[in-house]
Structures are given as C-alpha cells and as structure tokens.
Write a protein that holds these residues in place. Structure first.
Motif, PDB file in Angstrom:
ATOM      1  N   GLU A 236       3.297  53.087 -33.761  1.00 62.90           N
ATOM      2  CA  GLU A 236       2.520  53.533 -32.605  1.00 62.90           C
ATOM      3  C   GLU A 236       1.233  54.163 -33.134  1.00 62.90           C
ATOM      4  O   GLU A 236       1.256  55.140 -33.880  1.00 62.90           O
ATOM      5  N   GLY A 237       0.113  53.589 -32.755  1.00 60.49           N
ATOM      6  CA  GLY A 237      -1.157  54.080 -33.282  1.00 60.49           C
ATOM      7  C   GLY A 237      -1.471  55.503 -32.856  1.00 60.49           C
ATOM      8  O   GLY A 237      -1.145  55.917 -31.741  1.00 60.49           O
ATOM      9  N   VAL A 238      -2.080  56.264 -33.776  1.00 58.91           N
ATOM     10  CA  VAL A 238      -2.544  57.625 -33.479  1.00 58.91           C
ATOM     11  C   VAL A 238      -4.057  57.662 -33.650  1.00 58.91           C
ATOM     12  O   VAL A 238      -4.663  56.763 -34.256  1.00 58.91           O
ATOM     13  N   GLU A 239      -4.668  58.706 -33.121  1.00 59.40           N
ATOM     14  CA  GLU A 239      -6.133  58.794 -33.164  1.00 59.40           C
ATOM     15  C   GLU A 239      -6.642  59.029 -34.574  1.00 59.40           C
ATOM     16  O   GLU A 239      -7.662  58.451 -34.994  1.00 59.40           O
ATOM     17  N   LYS A 240      -5.938  59.872 -35.345  1.00 58.31           N
ATOM     18  CA  LYS A 240      -6.401  60.197 -36.684  1.00 58.31           C
ATOM     19  C   LYS A 240      -5.259  60.753 -37.509  1.00 58.31           C
ATOM     20  O   LYS A 240      -4.220  61.164 -36.976  1.00 58.31           O
ATOM     21  N   PHE A 241      -5.447  60.767 -38.812  1.00 59.63           N
ATOM     22  CA  PHE A 241      -4.511  61.400 -39.738  1.00 59.63           C
ATOM     23  C   PHE A 241      -4.967  62.821 -40.043  1.00 59.63           C
ATOM     24  O   PHE A 241      -6.137  63.177 -39.841  1.00 59.63           O
ATOM     25  N   SER A 242      -4.046  63.610 -40.571  1.00 59.70           N
ATOM     26  CA  SER A 242      -4.348  64.948 -41.076  1.00 59.70           C
ATOM     27  C   SER A 242      -4.128  64.963 -42.581  1.00 59.70           C
ATOM     28  O   SER A 242      -3.205  64.295 -43.078  1.00 59.70           O
ATOM     29  N   PRO A 243      -4.936  65.686 -43.331  1.00 56.77           N
ATOM     30  CA  PRO A 243      -4.765  65.721 -44.787  1.00 56.77           C
ATOM     31  C   PRO A 243      -3.431  66.350 -45.172  1.00 56.77           C
ATOM     32  O   PRO A 243      -2.932  67.251 -44.490  1.00 56.77           O
ATOM     33  N   ALA A 244      -2.844  65.858 -46.247  1.00 57.54           N
ATOM     34  CA  ALA A 244      -1.551  66.369 -46.702  1.00 57.54           C
ATOM     35  C   ALA A 244      -1.362  65.991 -48.169  1.00 57.54           C
ATOM     36  O   ALA A 244      -2.090  65.161 -48.717  1.00 57.54           O
ATOM     37  N   LYS A 245      -0.356  66.602 -48.786  1.00 54.45           N
ATOM     38  CA  LYS A 245       0.039  66.197 -50.135  1.00 54.45           C
ATOM     39  C   LYS A 245       1.110  65.121 -49.995  1.00 54.45           C
ATOM     40  O   LYS A 245       2.138  65.326 -49.355  1.00 54.45           O
ATOM     41  N   VAL A 246       0.853  63.966 -50.586  1.00 52.38           N
ATOM     42  CA  VAL A 246       1.768  62.833 -50.460  1.00 52.38           C
ATOM     43  C   VAL A 246       2.108  62.294 -51.842  1.00 52.38           C
ATOM     44  O   VAL A 246       1.526  62.692 -52.847  1.00 52.38           O
ATOM     45  N   ARG A 247       3.021  61.333 -51.865  1.00 53.02           N
ATOM     46  CA  ARG A 247       3.506  60.784 -53.131  1.00 53.02           C
ATOM     47  C   ARG A 247       3.420  59.265 -53.108  1.00 53.02           C
ATOM     48  O   ARG A 247       3.677  58.633 -52.090  1.00 53.02           O
ATOM     49  N   ALA A 248       3.039  58.688 -54.232  1.00 48.48           N
ATOM     50  CA  ALA A 248       3.060  57.236 -54.388  1.00 48.48           C
ATOM     51  C   ALA A 248       4.471  56.843 -54.816  1.00 48.48           C
ATOM     52  O   ALA A 248       4.863  57.075 -55.961  1.00 48.48           O
ATOM     53  N   VAL A 249       5.251  56.264 -53.903  1.00 46.74           N
ATOM     54  CA  VAL A 249       6.639  55.942 -54.237  1.00 46.74           C
ATOM     55  C   VAL A 249       6.750  54.631 -55.019  1.00 46.74           C
ATOM     56  O   VAL A 249       7.779  54.343 -55.614  1.00 46.74           O
ATOM     57  N   ASP A 250       5.689  53.817 -54.971  1.00 47.77           N
ATOM     58  CA  ASP A 250       5.616  52.616 -55.796  1.00 47.77           C
ATOM     59  C   ASP A 250       4.148  52.186 -55.839  1.00 47.77           C
ATOM     60  O   ASP A 250       3.269  52.865 -55.290  1.00 47.77           O
ATOM     61  N   LEU A 251       3.874  51.065 -56.470  1.00 44.67           N
ATOM     62  CA  LEU A 251       2.499  50.620 -56.680  1.00 44.67           C
ATOM     63  C   LEU A 251       1.735  50.417 -55.377  1.00 44.67           C
ATOM     64  O   LEU A 251       0.667  51.021 -55.163  1.00 44.67           O
ATOM     65  N   ARG A 252       2.230  49.549 -54.498  1.00 40.81           N
ATOM     66  CA  ARG A 252       1.494  49.241 -53.275  1.00 40.81           C
ATOM     67  C   ARG A 252       1.524  50.390 -52.280  1.00 40.81           C
ATOM     68  O   ARG A 252       0.572  50.585 -51.511  1.00 40.81           O
ATOM     69  N   ALA A 253       2.612  51.157 -52.290  1.00 38.48           N
ATOM     70  CA  ALA A 253       2.647  52.365 -51.463  1.00 38.48           C
ATOM     71  C   ALA A 253       1.570  53.342 -51.909  1.00 38.48           C
ATOM     72  O   ALA A 253       0.931  54.006 -51.096  1.00 38.48           O
ATOM     73  N   GLY A 254       1.353  53.411 -53.228  1.00 39.25           N
ATOM     74  CA  GLY A 254       0.295  54.272 -53.748  1.00 39.25           C
ATOM     75  C   GLY A 254      -1.071  53.838 -53.261  1.00 39.25           C
ATOM     76  O   GLY A 254      -1.928  54.667 -52.904  1.00 39.25           O
ATOM     77  N   ALA A 255      -1.304  52.515 -53.225  1.00 41.02           N
ATOM     78  CA  ALA A 255      -2.571  52.006 -52.696  1.00 41.02           C
ATOM     79  C   ALA A 255      -2.729  52.396 -51.232  1.00 41.02           C
ATOM     80  O   ALA A 255      -3.826  52.746 -50.783  1.00 41.02           O
ATOM     81  N   ALA A 256      -1.624  52.343 -50.476  1.00 36.94           N
ATOM     82  CA  ALA A 256      -1.671  52.735 -49.070  1.00 36.94           C
ATOM     83  C   ALA A 256      -2.028  54.211 -48.920  1.00 36.94           C
ATOM     84  O   ALA A 256      -2.770  54.595 -48.013  1.00 36.94           O
ATOM     85  N   MET A 257      -1.513  55.052 -49.826  1.00 38.84           N
ATOM     86  CA  MET A 257      -1.836  56.481 -49.761  1.00 38.84           C
ATOM     87  C   MET A 257      -3.323  56.715 -50.034  1.00 38.84           C
ATOM     88  O   MET A 257      -3.955  57.581 -49.412  1.00 38.84           O
ATOM     89  N   ILE A 258      -3.896  55.949 -50.953  1.00 36.63           N
ATOM     90  CA  ILE A 258      -5.334  56.062 -51.217  1.00 36.63           C
ATOM     91  C   ILE A 258      -6.129  55.720 -49.970  1.00 36.63           C
ATOM     92  O   ILE A 258      -7.058  56.446 -49.575  1.00 36.63           O
ATOM     93  N   ILE A 259      -5.761  54.615 -49.325  1.00 38.25           N
ATOM     94  CA  ILE A 259      -6.480  54.195 -48.113  1.00 38.25           C
ATOM     95  C   ILE A 259      -6.336  55.241 -47.014  1.00 38.25           C
ATOM     96  O   ILE A 259      -7.310  55.586 -46.333  1.00 38.25           O
TER      97      ILE A 259
END
Length: 290
Positions: A236-259
């Motif tokens: 479900e789409g939201v208007e925006k994200f909020s900054p947070a500390k996150v973790r790269a659980v694998d390679l492509r997930a890490g790329a998603a966290m960067i984006i």
C-alpha cells in the motif's frame, strides 16, 4: 560429428551440444566456451535448459567448465560470429574471461551488469530525478522499462544509453518475477521501494525464490506499508518515508535500502554494507557523481 548429451542436474533436464574443431563454434543459447582437449583441438559447447537460466544453472555450467575460468563459477555467455560476449556473476569471473580471451587473441566484451543498470534506473525514478545511464544495453532492460513506464516514469533509450526522468507520484502496478526475459527477481526489492511510494495498492509475486521478502521489515522501519504472505507482498503506497537505521539483509535488499535512503529526507544509516559491496562496484562514487 557433433556430440549431443542429454543429462540432468539439480534443476532438471538439460541438453549439451559440443562442437569439435579448431574454433569455439558456440552459435546460440547458453554457451560455456569450454576448451576440452580433443586431439589437440578445442571444442565449444552449448547448454539448453527447459526453463529460464538462473544462478543454479550458471554454477552448474561453471563446474562443467572451470578449466576456463579457474573455478570462478557462474559464467554465462553467447557468441555472435567471432564476437565473444560474456555476462558474469560471481567475483573474478569477468577478469578470468578477459584473461582467456587475451591469451587466445579473441575479441571479448563483458556484457554490462543488467541488475546494476536496473538499480540505477530505479534510484533515478525514486528520487524524482533526470539521469542518463551510459554503457548499458537498453534491450536487456525491457522488463523493468515496461514496469517503470506503467508506473508513470519517463524512459528514453538510444544506443548504449538510458535516460530516466520522473516528476510525479508513481502509479501502483503488479509485478511477478520470472526468469529472463521476464522481470528479474534481483530487481524485486528495488522495485518495491518505488511501489511503496506509489498511489495505490500493488501486488508483488516472487516467482523464483522462497523467503525473498526479508527486507520488508527494514522498509517498514521507514514507514512502508507492506504485508507479506508467503511469496506474495501487498504494498500500500505511502506519501513518504521517514529516516531510520536499517540493515542490508542481502545484496539486493541492500540496494533497496540505498534507494529508500536516497528517496527520504534526512539521514538514513545502513548496516551490514558488506553485502552491497559484494555486488556493486563503487556504488557510493557513482551515486555521488550524479
């Protein structure tokens, strides 16, 4: 005479065609470019699978042909005439292929990384940017391009360049990952970032791997609204994200966290970046140069 072998590996039946002779006569399909000695000559081989080739197939081909690339398994290639073109997965494979071609005085081109290109395309879209990516093969990106266009992103391609321009809220779309030329599973986490910022509900179905949605909990830390049921995620789409500390659980997930971080106002901190560094060369430098 050509040698034809029908065999089985862990993903199912395959057909292997080998061509004895003085040249590597790989004509079409999945080619290993092996150099088995037959009376002092070389031979090339093709592998045909009943399904779209994936990493398990690449590793299988690598095990069959590790004399070519020193045990760096995971090479897939195709040949057009005498022009050798190799895609690659795994550390060191591309360098080993270049060394082989140089040694044999063969023309060799390493195919641009489709997933890196796609990651940069989605990063441009998610940040509402206007970015041109050079040194890519636009036709390799058809599945992703089609989805981005459906979402309302503007895509222009010419020769070895793709321009991505985004200046509006994304439309929700449904995505199902498939083998090539379908939508790549390795682009699924990055695409979900955009869908999580879209206007509406999207359904993402993972058609390749189990347990591919582990990264969702990290996006939810940033405010994403995603529910996972097995190999399906409802976004479900939201208007925006909020900054947070996150973790790269694998390679492509890490790329998603960067984006996701790039698309968020404020500071986002990503842990376990060794996963990202394993698959993206100088990603910080490339993004900082935009």
């Amino acid at each position: 005479a050509n040698e034809m072998t029908v065999g089985i590996h862990d993903k199912g039946r395959f057909l292997k065609l080998c061509f004895p002779g003085s040249d590597l006569n790989i004509i079409h399909g999945m080619g290993d470019g092996g150099t088995d000695a037959i009376g002092g000559k070389k031979r090339g081989c093709m592998f045909f699978f009943q399904h779209g080739p994936d990493l398990a197939d690449m590793e299988f081909i690598g095990e069959e042909t590790d004399n070519l690339h020193g045990g760096n398994h995971g090479a897939a290639g195709f040949v057009c005439g005498n022009d050798f073109r190799f895609g690659h997965r795994g550390s060191g494979t591309a360098d080993a292929l270049r060394e082989y071609c140089n040694r044999e005085k063969l023309p060799c081109t390493v195919v641009p990384d489709q997933i890196e290109t796609g990651t940069l395309m989605i990063a441009a879209a998610a940040t509402r940017g206007d970015v041109t990516i050079h040194g890519c093969i636009p036709t390799h990106m058809d599945a992703l391009t089609a989805k981005l266009l459906e979402m309302g992103v503007h895509i222009y391609s010419e020769d070895d360049r793709i321009r991505v321009r985004s200046n509006q809220i994304f439309r929700a779309v449904n995505v199902k990952t498939q083998g090539y030329p379908g939508f790549p599973t390795d682009m699924q986490p990055q695409a979900v970032v955009c869908l999580a910022l879209s206007n509406g509900r999207s359904v993402v179905t993972e058609g390749i791997w189990d347990n591919r949605f582990r990264y969702v909990e990290e996006l939810k830390r940033m405010g994403a609204n995603i529910k996972v049921d097995g190999k399906t995620a409802v976004v479900e789409g939201v208007e925006k994200f909020s900054p947070a500390k996150v973790r790269a659980v694998d390679l492509r997930a890490g790329a998603a966290m960067i984006i996701a971080g790039l698309a968020t106002a404020g500071k986002t901190e990503i842990e376990d970046i060794h996963y990202i560094e394993r698959g993206y060369d100088n990603v910080v430098g490339k993004l900082a140069a935009v």
